[in-house]
Design a protein around this motif. Structure first.
Motif, mmCIF file in Angstrom:
data_model
loop_
_atom_site.group_PDB
_atom_site.id
_atom_site.type_symbol
_atom_site.label_atom_id
_atom_site.label_comp_id
_atom_site.label_asym_id
_atom_site.label_seq_id
_atom_site.Cartn_x
_atom_site.Cartn_y
_atom_site.Cartn_z
ATOM 1 N N GLU A 75 0.820 -1.203 0.000
ATOM 2 C CA GLU A 75 0.000 0.000 0.000
ATOM 3 C C GLU A 75 0.860 1.262 0.000
ATOM 4 O O GLU A 75 2.069 1.221 0.214
ATOM 5 C CB GLU A 75 -0.914 -0.006 1.228
ATOM 6 C CG GLU A 75 -1.855 -1.206 1.283
ATOM 7 C CD GLU A 75 -2.663 -1.249 2.555
ATOM 8 O OE1 GLU A 75 -3.859 -1.579 2.487
ATOM 9 O OE2 GLU A 75 -2.096 -0.959 3.628
ATOM 10 N N TYR A 111 -1.746 5.175 -2.850
ATOM 11 C CA TYR A 111 -1.484 3.765 -3.147
ATOM 12 C C TYR A 111 -0.064 3.651 -3.677
ATOM 13 O O TYR A 111 0.518 4.599 -4.211
ATOM 14 C CB TYR A 111 -2.512 3.188 -4.133
ATOM 15 C CG TYR A 111 -2.709 3.982 -5.405
ATOM 16 C CD1 TYR A 111 -2.038 3.634 -6.578
ATOM 17 C CD2 TYR A 111 -3.576 5.072 -5.446
ATOM 18 C CE1 TYR A 111 -2.220 4.353 -7.745
ATOM 19 C CE2 TYR A 111 -3.775 5.793 -6.616
ATOM 20 C CZ TYR A 111 -3.095 5.434 -7.755
ATOM 21 O OH TYR A 111 -3.270 6.149 -8.915
ATOM 22 N N GLU A 119 1.113 4.805 -7.211
ATOM 23 C CA GLU A 119 0.569 6.086 -7.679
ATOM 24 C C GLU A 119 1.569 6.807 -8.576
ATOM 25 O O GLU A 119 1.194 7.438 -9.577
ATOM 26 C CB GLU A 119 0.210 6.959 -6.481
ATOM 27 C CG GLU A 119 -0.447 8.274 -6.862
ATOM 28 C CD GLU A 119 -0.888 9.080 -5.650
ATOM 29 O OE1 GLU A 119 -1.233 10.261 -5.827
ATOM 30 O OE2 GLU A 119 -0.888 8.529 -4.531
ATOM 31 N N VAL A 142 -3.571 -8.198 -8.757
ATOM 32 C CA VAL A 142 -3.419 -6.789 -9.119
ATOM 33 C C VAL A 142 -4.754 -6.268 -9.628
ATOM 34 O O VAL A 142 -5.214 -6.661 -10.707
ATOM 35 C CB VAL A 142 -2.331 -6.602 -10.193
ATOM 36 C CG1 VAL A 142 -2.145 -5.111 -10.494
ATOM 37 C CG2 VAL A 142 -1.014 -7.233 -9.760
ATOM 38 N N ASP A 143 -5.391 -5.414 -8.838
ATOM 39 C CA ASP A 143 -6.707 -4.869 -9.203
ATOM 40 C C ASP A 143 -7.665 -5.970 -9.656
ATOM 41 O O ASP A 143 -8.368 -5.851 -10.667
ATOM 42 C CB ASP A 143 -6.572 -3.795 -10.286
ATOM 43 C CG ASP A 143 -5.986 -2.494 -9.743
ATOM 44 O OD1 ASP A 143 -5.865 -2.374 -8.515
ATOM 45 O OD2 ASP A 143 -5.658 -1.610 -10.555
ATOM 46 N N GLY A 144 -7.658 -7.081 -8.920
ATOM 47 C CA GLY A 144 -8.570 -8.184 -9.190
ATOM 48 C C GLY A 144 -8.069 -9.230 -10.156
ATOM 49 O O GLY A 144 -8.672 -10.303 -10.282
ATOM 50 N N GLU A 145 -6.954 -8.984 -10.843
ATOM 51 C CA GLU A 145 -6.390 -9.951 -11.791
ATOM 52 C C GLU A 145 -5.339 -10.805 -11.084
ATOM 53 O O GLU A 145 -4.428 -10.261 -10.452
ATOM 54 C CB GLU A 145 -5.785 -9.230 -12.985
ATOM 55 C CG GLU A 145 -5.306 -10.157 -14.090
ATOM 56 C CD GLU A 145 -4.788 -9.416 -15.310
ATOM 57 O OE1 GLU A 145 -4.353 -10.085 -16.275
ATOM 58 O OE2 GLU A 145 -4.793 -8.162 -15.303
ATOM 59 N N LYS A 199 -1.621 1.092 -11.005
ATOM 60 C CA LYS A 199 -2.402 -0.009 -10.433
ATOM 61 C C LYS A 199 -2.566 0.233 -8.927
ATOM 62 O O LYS A 199 -1.609 0.565 -8.234
ATOM 63 C CB LYS A 199 -1.720 -1.350 -10.697
ATOM 64 C CG LYS A 199 -1.581 -1.675 -12.179
ATOM 65 C CD LYS A 199 -2.921 -1.727 -12.880
ATOM 66 C CE LYS A 199 -2.774 -2.073 -14.353
ATOM 67 N NZ LYS A 199 -4.077 -2.036 -15.062
ATOM 68 N N LYS A 200 -3.780 0.022 -8.439
ATOM 69 C CA LYS A 200 -4.091 0.465 -7.079
ATOM 70 C C LYS A 200 -3.993 -0.623 -6.016
ATOM 71 O O LYS A 200 -3.513 -0.376 -4.913
ATOM 72 C CB LYS A 200 -5.483 1.087 -7.051
ATOM 73 C CG LYS A 200 -5.548 2.409 -7.810
ATOM 74 C CD LYS A 200 -6.899 3.084 -7.646
ATOM 75 C CE LYS A 200 -6.904 4.444 -8.328
ATOM 76 N NZ LYS A 200 -8.208 5.139 -8.173
ATOM 77 N N GLU A 201 -4.464 -1.828 -6.304
ATOM 78 C CA GLU A 201 -4.489 -2.875 -5.276
ATOM 79 C C GLU A 201 -3.526 -3.995 -5.637
ATOM 80 O O GLU A 201 -3.623 -4.596 -6.702
ATOM 81 C CB GLU A 201 -5.893 -3.442 -5.118
ATOM 82 C CG GLU A 201 -5.992 -4.461 -3.985
ATOM 83 C CD GLU A 201 -7.376 -5.067 -3.850
ATOM 84 O OE1 GLU A 201 -7.953 -4.970 -2.758
ATOM 85 O OE2 GLU A 201 -7.864 -5.636 -4.843
ATOM 86 N N GLU A 213 2.726 4.597 -17.913
ATOM 87 C CA GLU A 213 2.184 3.277 -17.591
ATOM 88 C C GLU A 213 2.591 2.253 -18.651
ATOM 89 O O GLU A 213 2.381 2.457 -19.838
ATOM 90 C CB GLU A 213 0.663 3.318 -17.501
ATOM 91 C CG GLU A 213 0.050 1.958 -17.146
ATOM 92 C CD GLU A 213 -1.457 1.971 -17.088
ATOM 93 O OE1 GLU A 213 -2.038 0.899 -16.823
ATOM 94 O OE2 GLU A 213 -2.052 3.045 -17.309
#
Length: 276
Positions: A60, A69, A72, A89-92, A108-110, A134
């Motif tokens: 984080e 994050y 960022e 990574v963001d659900g992936e 990417k945030k999470e 990116e």
């Protein structure tokens, strides 16, 4: 997050063993159930170890990097040096076996890290640098990279180098990352040695047994110093410093660089008669 400041080569000449270790050696990276991060002012890189047990661990943002994050304003290279694990990574989801590599770019945030089994924990080694653009997430399996054979058994440096994040592989803003494996009977790495003023470098030494030791050499070519290291410890190498080593057995090391230039071959060779 531990902070490490840049040092001048003249200052380094005055350091004793304890001070050298304090500034350049990262002794403890992989603590079960924890995330360990070291922020180095050398090209503002972050070196870290993430070792999940029962629950996933999130990478984080923090007050030290003034970010909501982690990515960022950054990118990150990830290599798993432990048992099987997973990065989300963001659900992936990305499953990672030992020595597999994953690159995650700016924005990417999470990021969630988990181990497949508590009996053999995943150990995620991360190397992060500031990013201005990116690039897409990319993963490469260790077993899919044949690598390049270098050195010889006669010179005790018979080894295979695998480039993962680099100009001809996974694309990034400035992170360059890969690993080198020394074959049985070989113990020397990066010798003859070199410097590269255009980027810093970090080495993570792995695949050493409990009683083996790595003698890592650093400093200006004409004023070398050394650090005695154990398995799964990392060392920060400023751009002006050589970085090479010799161990009591063969081993593997993960190398990671960041700075002005991503060209792997951009280095200033140091001849053997220059080293003192």
């Amino acid at each position: 997050m531990e902070m490490r400041y840049s040092t001048h080569p003249e200052h380094t000449k005055t350091m004793g063993t304890d001070e050298l270790r304090k500034h350049y050696l990262v002794e403890e990276l992989f603590v079960p159930g924890e995330i360990k991060l070291v922020y180095s002012m050398e090209d503002r890189t972050i070196i870290g170890g993430i070792t999940p047990i029962d629950a996933p661990i999130a990478l984080e943002g923090s007050d030290q990097i003034k970010a909501e994050y982690f990515l960022e304003r950054r990118e990150v290279g990830i290599i798993n040096v432990g048992g099987n694990g997973k990065v989300v990574v963001d659900g992936e989801e990305f499953n990672m076996e030992n020595k597999d590599c994953l690159y995650v770019g700016l924005g990417k945030k999470e990021l969630l890290f988990s181990s497949e089994s508590n009996s053999e924990l995943a150990k995620f080694y991360i190397f992060s640098a500031p990013a201005h653009k990116e690039y897409p997430i990319q993963q490469v399996s260790f077993k899919d990279i044949e690598g390049n054979k270098l050195g010889s058994q006669e010179n005790a440096n018979d080894r295979v180098i695998r480039r993962m994040i680099h100009n001809d592989g996974i694309q990034s803003c400035q992170v360059v990352m890969g690993m080198t494996q020394l074959n049985s009977g070989s113990v020397w790495n990066s010798m003859p040695t070199h410097t590269h003023d255009r980027r810093m470098e970090a080495y993570l030494y792995i695949d050493l047994d409990e009683n083996s030791r790595m003698f890592h050499f650093m400093g200006e070519p004409t004023h070398t110093r050394h650090l005695v290291m154990k398995n799964e410890q990392a060392v920060i190498s400023p751009p002006w410093s050589i970085h090479c080593g010799c161990a009591t057995s063969n081993y593997t090391f993960v190398w990671a660089m960041a700075g002005e230039n991503k060209t792997y071959t951009d280095m200033d060779q140091v001849t053997m008669d220059q080293i003192k």
